[in-house]
Design a protein around this motif. Structure first.
Motif: not given
Length: 183
Positions: A43-45, A53-59, A83-89
């Protein structure tokens, strides 16, 4: 053998994601289990507000912990990866890529962006303690057609992807954990 593919393009379909699809097909033909992840799984937010603690990030973190290798693909915008990838990493733990072989892939509008893999993406992958970061593959956008269906690659790009996947596969099989799982 377990491999995570991580598509960092904010667009779908995209040329960089098409590269991952072809890699996934080739690795599955070799018997690898490939788990595809896409920036759109988050989710972008959660990304915007750095929700560790985002469920997707934990998965994703759980999948990464069980993986032997990772293939990351991104478009190149303004001399850097998305930038979206950088934020995730940035949301991954410091050692998220420890004991992993990583193959970076990128696509961009011109070969002028080729060095972005080495000077922008690889340092971030290194900061996540990847065991081995392989020589990346940069694809000029004109070399990838029909990316919204079954992608087709220009012959020279297809050869470079095949060579990179062979190197990736060899590096994976050298991994002690991968070898132990195969026995």
């Amino acid at each position: 053998m377990r491999v995570i593919t991580l598509a960092g393009s904010p667009r779908f379909p995209s040329r960089s994601t098409a590269l991952l699809l072809l890699c996934q097909q080739a690795l599955e033909a070799r018997g690898a289990e490939v788990i595809p992840w896409n920036i759109h799984n988050f989710p972008p937010e959660d990304l915007l507000h750095a929700r560790f603690d985002s469920p997707a990030l934990l998965a994703l973190r759980e999948d990464l912990a069980a993986a032997d290798g990772v293939i990351v693909a991104t478009p190149i915008y303004k001399a850097s990866f998305s930038g979206a990838l950088k934020t995730l990493l940035d949301l991954l733990p410091e050692r998220a890529l420890e004991h992993k072989v990583v193959l970076p892939l990128a696509s961009g509008g011109s070969v002028a962006h080729m060095l972005a893999v080495d000077y922008a993406l690889k340092p971030v992958l290194n900061a996540l303690k990847a065991q081995e970061i392989l020589h990346g593959v940069f694809a000029d956008d004109s070399q990838i057609t029909q990316y919204d269906r079954q992608p087709e690659l220009h012959q020279t790009l297809a050869l470079r992807i095949d060579q990179a996947l062979e190197t990736f596969w060899q590096a994976l099989t050298r991994q002690p954990r991968a070898f132990a799982q195969a026995v």
